[in-house]
Design an enzyme around this catalytic site. Structure first.
Site, PDB file in Angstrom:
ATOM      1  N   GLY A  17      17.131 -15.132  14.119  1.00 26.36           N
ATOM      2  CA  GLY A  17      15.696 -14.877  13.943  1.00 26.36           C
ATOM      3  C   GLY A  17      14.899 -15.265  15.183  1.00 26.36           C
ATOM      4  O   GLY A  17      15.459 -15.657  16.215  1.00 26.36           O
ATOM      5  N   LYS A  88      10.683 -15.434   4.521  1.00 27.47           N
ATOM      6  CA  LYS A  88       9.426 -16.033   5.002  1.00 27.47           C
ATOM      7  C   LYS A  88       8.191 -15.162   4.831  1.00 27.47           C
ATOM      8  O   LYS A  88       7.103 -15.565   5.219  1.00 27.47           O
ATOM      9  CB  LYS A  88       9.581 -16.410   6.469  1.00 27.47           C
ATOM     10  CG  LYS A  88       9.748 -15.202   7.381  1.00 27.47           C
ATOM     11  CD  LYS A  88       9.412 -15.497   8.814  1.00 27.47           C
ATOM     12  CE  LYS A  88       9.222 -14.202   9.550  1.00 27.47           C
ATOM     13  NZ  LYS A  88       8.960 -14.327  10.958  1.00 27.47           N
ATOM     14  N   LYS A 130       2.217 -23.375   5.047  1.00 31.30           N
ATOM     15  CA  LYS A 130       2.048 -22.780   3.707  1.00 31.30           C
ATOM     16  C   LYS A 130       2.671 -23.653   2.611  1.00 31.30           C
ATOM     17  O   LYS A 130       2.445 -23.445   1.422  1.00 31.30           O
ATOM     18  CB  LYS A 130       2.635 -21.367   3.688  1.00 31.30           C
ATOM     19  CG  LYS A 130       1.833 -20.446   4.591  1.00 31.30           C
ATOM     20  CD  LYS A 130       2.301 -19.027   4.568  1.00 31.30           C
ATOM     21  CE  LYS A 130       1.408 -18.143   5.425  1.00 31.30           C
ATOM     22  NZ  LYS A 130       1.307 -18.552   6.845  1.00 31.30           N
ATOM     23  N   TYR A 138       6.325 -18.475  -1.507  1.00 36.39           N
ATOM     24  CA  TYR A 138       6.945 -18.871  -0.230  1.00 36.39           C
ATOM     25  C   TYR A 138       6.625 -20.339   0.044  1.00 36.39           C
ATOM     26  O   TYR A 138       7.528 -21.150   0.306  1.00 36.39           O
ATOM     27  CB  TYR A 138       6.428 -17.968   0.891  1.00 36.39           C
ATOM     28  CG  TYR A 138       6.797 -18.435   2.286  1.00 36.39           C
ATOM     29  CD1 TYR A 138       8.125 -18.611   2.653  1.00 36.39           C
ATOM     30  CD2 TYR A 138       5.809 -18.713   3.235  1.00 36.39           C
ATOM     31  CE1 TYR A 138       8.459 -19.043   3.947  1.00 36.39           C
ATOM     32  CE2 TYR A 138       6.133 -19.129   4.520  1.00 36.39           C
ATOM     33  CZ  TYR A 138       7.463 -19.304   4.859  1.00 36.39           C
ATOM     34  OH  TYR A 138       7.790 -19.739   6.124  1.00 36.39           O
ATOM     35  N   ASN A 168       1.380 -20.521  12.428  1.00 37.64           N
ATOM     36  CA  ASN A 168       1.815 -19.138  12.691  1.00 37.64           C
ATOM     37  C   ASN A 168       2.286 -19.028  14.126  1.00 37.64           C
ATOM     38  O   ASN A 168       1.513 -19.301  15.038  1.00 37.64           O
ATOM     39  CB  ASN A 168       0.652 -18.169  12.492  1.00 37.64           C
ATOM     40  CG  ASN A 168       0.437 -17.886  11.031  1.00 37.64           C
ATOM     41  OD1 ASN A 168       0.579 -18.769  10.190  1.00 37.64           O
ATOM     42  ND2 ASN A 168       0.110 -16.659  10.718  1.00 37.64           N
ATOM     43  N   THR A 193      -7.792  -8.702   6.365  1.00 40.83           N
ATOM     44  CA  THR A 193      -7.924  -9.041   4.948  1.00 40.83           C
ATOM     45  C   THR A 193      -9.304  -9.624   4.653  1.00 40.83           C
ATOM     46  O   THR A 193      -9.955  -9.229   3.711  1.00 40.83           O
ATOM     47  CB  THR A 193      -6.817 -10.022   4.525  1.00 40.83           C
ATOM     48  OG1 THR A 193      -6.827 -11.114   5.431  1.00 40.83           O
ATOM     49  CG2 THR A 193      -5.458  -9.372   4.545  1.00 40.83           C
ATOM     50  N   ARG A 257      -4.518 -10.487   0.307  1.00 38.63           N
ATOM     51  CA  ARG A 257      -3.301 -10.039  -0.379  1.00 38.63           C
ATOM     52  C   ARG A 257      -2.840 -11.077  -1.400  1.00 38.63           C
ATOM     53  O   ARG A 257      -3.188 -12.266  -1.265  1.00 38.63           O
ATOM     54  CB  ARG A 257      -2.178  -9.801   0.642  1.00 38.63           C
ATOM     55  CG  ARG A 257      -2.485  -8.660   1.587  1.00 38.63           C
ATOM     56  CD  ARG A 257      -1.403  -8.466   2.612  1.00 38.63           C
ATOM     57  NE  ARG A 257      -1.141  -9.667   3.389  1.00 38.63           N
ATOM     58  CZ  ARG A 257      -0.162  -9.783   4.271  1.00 38.63           C
ATOM     59  NH1 ARG A 257       0.668  -8.790   4.482  1.00 38.63           N
ATOM     60  NH2 ARG A 257       0.013 -10.898   4.952  1.00 38.63           N
ATOM     61  N   GLU A 260      -2.168 -15.000  -0.721  1.00 39.41           N
ATOM     62  CA  GLU A 260      -2.693 -15.455   0.577  1.00 39.41           C
ATOM     63  C   GLU A 260      -3.852 -16.430   0.394  1.00 39.41           C
ATOM     64  O   GLU A 260      -4.660 -16.281  -0.515  1.00 39.41           O
ATOM     65  CB  GLU A 260      -3.205 -14.247   1.367  1.00 39.41           C
ATOM     66  CG  GLU A 260      -2.315 -13.882   2.499  1.00 39.41           C
ATOM     67  CD  GLU A 260      -2.848 -12.711   3.302  1.00 39.41           C
ATOM     68  OE1 GLU A 260      -2.223 -12.421   4.309  1.00 39.41           O
ATOM     69  OE2 GLU A 260      -3.858 -12.092   2.909  1.00 39.41           O
TER      70      GLU A 260
HETATM   71  N1  NAP Z   1       7.501 -17.316  12.138  1.00 41.82           N
HETATM   72  C1  NAP Z   1       6.576 -18.183  11.829  1.00 41.82           C
HETATM   73  O1  NAP Z   1       5.396 -18.012  12.151  1.00 41.82           O
HETATM   74  C2  NAP Z   1       6.968 -19.442  11.091  1.00 41.82           C
HETATM   75  C3  NAP Z   1       5.995 -20.448  10.919  1.00 41.82           C
HETATM   76  C4  NAP Z   1       6.361 -21.630  10.290  1.00 41.82           C
HETATM   77  C5  NAP Z   1       7.643 -21.788   9.807  1.00 41.82           C
HETATM   78  N2  NAP Z   1       8.560 -20.785   9.954  1.00 41.82           N
HETATM   79  C6  NAP Z   1       9.906 -21.007   9.437  1.00 41.82           C
HETATM   80  O2  NAP Z   1      10.776 -20.922  10.555  1.00 41.82           O
HETATM   81  C7  NAP Z   1      12.050 -20.437  10.141  1.00 41.82           C
HETATM   82  C8  NAP Z   1      12.478 -19.287  11.035  1.00 41.82           C
HETATM   83  O3  NAP Z   1      11.486 -18.275  10.992  1.00 41.82           O
HETATM   84  P1  NAP Z   1      11.611 -16.956  11.896  1.00 41.82           P
HETATM   85  O4  NAP Z   1      10.218 -16.536  12.201  1.00 41.82           O
HETATM   86  O5  NAP Z   1      12.574 -17.184  12.980  1.00 41.82           O
HETATM   87  O6  NAP Z   1      12.196 -15.950  10.813  1.00 41.82           O
HETATM   88  P2  NAP Z   1      13.046 -14.601  11.032  1.00 41.82           P
HETATM   89  O7  NAP Z   1      12.848 -14.077  12.401  1.00 41.82           O
HETATM   90  O8  NAP Z   1      12.752 -13.733   9.862  1.00 41.82           O
HETATM   91  O9  NAP Z   1      14.553 -15.110  10.922  1.00 41.82           O
HETATM   92  C9  NAP Z   1      15.099 -15.530   9.714  1.00 41.82           C
HETATM   93  C10 NAP Z   1      16.543 -15.838   9.936  1.00 41.82           C
HETATM   94  O10 NAP Z   1      17.125 -16.326   8.720  1.00 41.82           O
HETATM   95  C11 NAP Z   1      18.304 -15.555   8.415  1.00 41.82           C
HETATM   96  N3  NAP Z   1      18.459 -15.534   6.965  1.00 41.82           N
HETATM   97  C12 NAP Z   1      17.614 -15.068   6.026  1.00 41.82           C
HETATM   98  N4  NAP Z   1      18.137 -15.222   4.806  1.00 41.82           N
HETATM   99  C13 NAP Z   1      19.343 -15.800   4.969  1.00 41.82           C
HETATM  100  C14 NAP Z   1      20.383 -16.218   4.087  1.00 41.82           C
HETATM  101  N5  NAP Z   1      20.252 -16.063   2.761  1.00 41.82           N
HETATM  102  N6  NAP Z   1      21.486 -16.777   4.600  1.00 41.82           N
HETATM  103  C15 NAP Z   1      21.636 -16.937   5.942  1.00 41.82           C
HETATM  104  N7  NAP Z   1      20.701 -16.571   6.828  1.00 41.82           N
HETATM  105  C16 NAP Z   1      19.573 -16.000   6.344  1.00 41.82           C
HETATM  106  C17 NAP Z   1      18.025 -14.184   9.052  1.00 41.82           C
HETATM  107  O11 NAP Z   1      19.216 -13.458   9.327  1.00 41.82           O
HETATM  108  P3  NAP Z   1      19.886 -12.440   8.264  1.00 41.82           P
HETATM  109  O12 NAP Z   1      18.757 -11.712   7.620  1.00 41.82           O
HETATM  110  O13 NAP Z   1      20.785 -11.627   9.073  1.00 41.82           O
HETATM  111  O14 NAP Z   1      20.621 -13.312   7.301  1.00 41.82           O
HETATM  112  C18 NAP Z   1      17.378 -14.631  10.363  1.00 41.82           C
HETATM  113  O15 NAP Z   1      18.374 -15.051  11.260  1.00 41.82           O
HETATM  114  C19 NAP Z   1      11.912 -20.067   8.666  1.00 41.82           C
HETATM  115  O16 NAP Z   1      12.442 -21.131   7.920  1.00 41.82           O
HETATM  116  C20 NAP Z   1      10.415 -19.975   8.454  1.00 41.82           C
HETATM  117  O17 NAP Z   1      10.065 -20.297   7.127  1.00 41.82           O
HETATM  118  C21 NAP Z   1       8.255 -19.622  10.594  1.00 41.82           C
END
Ligand code: NAP
Length: 364
Positions: A17, A88, A130, A138, A168, A193, A257, A260
């Site tokens: 990710g 997420k 969140k 979520y 974010n 929104t 939404r 939200e």
């Molecule tokens: N992006 C943000 O703004 C943000 C902010 C705060 C916190 N976070 C947290 O940061 C973390 C990473 O976010 P990101 O933005 O990098 O998300 P992302 O780009 O959607 O990546 C999610 C990753 O998790 C894997 N995944 C999903 N379901 C899975 C499962 N059941 N088993 C194994 N792997 C799984 C996905 O790969 P596959 O689908 O191939 O399995 C992907 O590698 C998350 O925990 C999110 O809640 C994100």
């Protein structure tokens, strides 16, 4: 330079990710680990990442965090564990509630158990604003994840469990900036929104710095939060329109939404009682007593109320623009010189910007 990751084996669930790839990049560049294990489900995304990185120290494991046995096997001999895998997207979790519970709560407990069973030294869970006073599923699942991780710290002395909360992250998969960019390019409009909505913003580099700080400077049981700027989403939209759109780019209001919130909170008023202020970070101490925490921290005075994205001052247009530029979102497609930029905006918008920036006074 020698550091705690040198020669170590690191597990990253969700390593394909947005966060996972940036963490992998920084670990390889600066920390000389022996091996980084990427654990996720999509074969295609793993193949793409493998090709892009082309590095012998990366090892890819197809697996689901819901599969406890597989996760356990893949965690053998791991020193540091970063738990990033999650569902997420707020609407996806609202529409598929059990899937969100299975991945974000059961998957997190599986990761905790795999870490304990394999004597991992340090486990970092990535949570979100969140999860604070959660309104959507979520947030609820991430809040449960935090509780499980912080509680696990009391079940073992060999693994230190720590959480971080992000805001974010600019430009990550499915986030608002790529969406706005695409909407401007394809439809010449942006959907908003609510004009009131505010969000905390952070760059991916800062998000990973938060992860690395938390794995190096904690004792177990803490939740670490970065102090970060917040902005009105309408201002973000306006800056993107000014730079990437044109005079006829419209803003369409679609209403809030399901699930939200108008504003997000990084530190709740309850967390605020248990806090240490450490330069650019807040460290929230666990409410379960932990000896190492008592020995190593002196509580700072409570922060006032809560740390909310509604806090003042909000980012100005100039600050938003500079953040977007630094993160590479205005580099290639935006108008790059100031004269051409000024030609793209009408007099009223320009006056508004000047007033917001404090370059001219209201009604002057
Ligand atoms: N992006 C943000 O703004 C943000 C902010 C705060 C916190 N976070 C947290 O940061 C973390 C990473 O976010 P990101 O933005 O990098 O998300 P992302 O780009 O959607 O990546 C999610 C990753 O998790 C894997 N995944 C999903 N379901 C899975 C499962 N059941 N088993 C194994 N792997 C799984 C996905 O790969 P596959 O689908 O191939 O399995 C992907 O590698 C998350 O925990 C999110 O809640 C994100």
């Amino acid at each position: 330079m020698e550091n705690r990751f040198t020669g170590s084996t690191i597990m990253i669930t969700g390593g394909t990710g947005s966060w996972g790839q940036e963490l992998t990049k920084q670990l390889l560049l600066n920390y000389a680990p022996k091996e980084i294990r990427i654990y996720s489900r999509s074969e295609l995304n793993q193949v793409k990442m493998k090709r892009a990185f082309d590095n012998q120290r990366l090892v890819f494991y197809i697996g689901d965090v819901r599969d406890k046995e597989r996760l356990n096997i893949c965690t053998k001999d791991v020193d540091y564990f970063f738990h990033l895998a999650a569902l997420k997207h707020v609407p996806v979790c609202e529409e598929n509630p059990w899937e969100a519970v299975a991945t974000n709560i059961i998957g997190t407990q599986n990761a905790i158990e795999a870490a304990i069973q394999n004597n991992v030294k340090n486990f970092i869970d990535v949570s979100t604003d969140k999860a604070v006073d959660p309104y959507n599923l979520y947030g609820v699942t991430k809040a449960c994840g935090e509780k499980l991780v912080i509680a696990a710290n009391n079940n073992t002395t060999s693994t230190h469990f720590v959480c971080i909360r992000g805001g974010n992250v600019l430009g990550t998969n499915g986030s608002v900036i790529p969406l706005f960019k695409e909407q401007i390019e394809r439809l010449n409009e942006i959907t908003i929104t609510s004009d009131e909505m505010t969000r905390f913003l952070m760059r991916i580099e800062d998000a990973i710095a938060l992860l690395l700080f938390s794995s190096m400077h904690t004792y177990g049981g803490e939740t670490v939060v970065m102090k970060m700027p917040s902005c009105r989403i309408i201002d973000l939209a306006q800056v993107m329109i000014n730079r990437l759109g044109n005079k006829s780019t419209k803003i369409k209001h679609i209403g809030i939404r399901p699930g939200e919130k108008l504003h997000e909170v990084l530190v709740s008023k309850y967390d605020a009682r248990n806090i240490v202020d450490k330069e650019q970070y807040f460290i929230i101490l666990p409410n379960i007593p932990v000896q190492t925490i008592r020995d190593n921290y002196k509580k700072t005075d409570e922060i006032e109320n809560e740390y909310s994205s509604l806090k003042k001052p909000m980012m100005t247009y100039g600050e938003i623009e500079s953040m977007l530029k630094k993160a590479g979102w205005l580099a290639s497609n935006g108008v790059t010189n100031i004269e051409a930029y000024l030609k793209t905006i009408d007099k009223e918008t320009l006056e508004n910007i000047f007033q917001k920036e404090g370059w001219i006074k209201q009604n002057s």
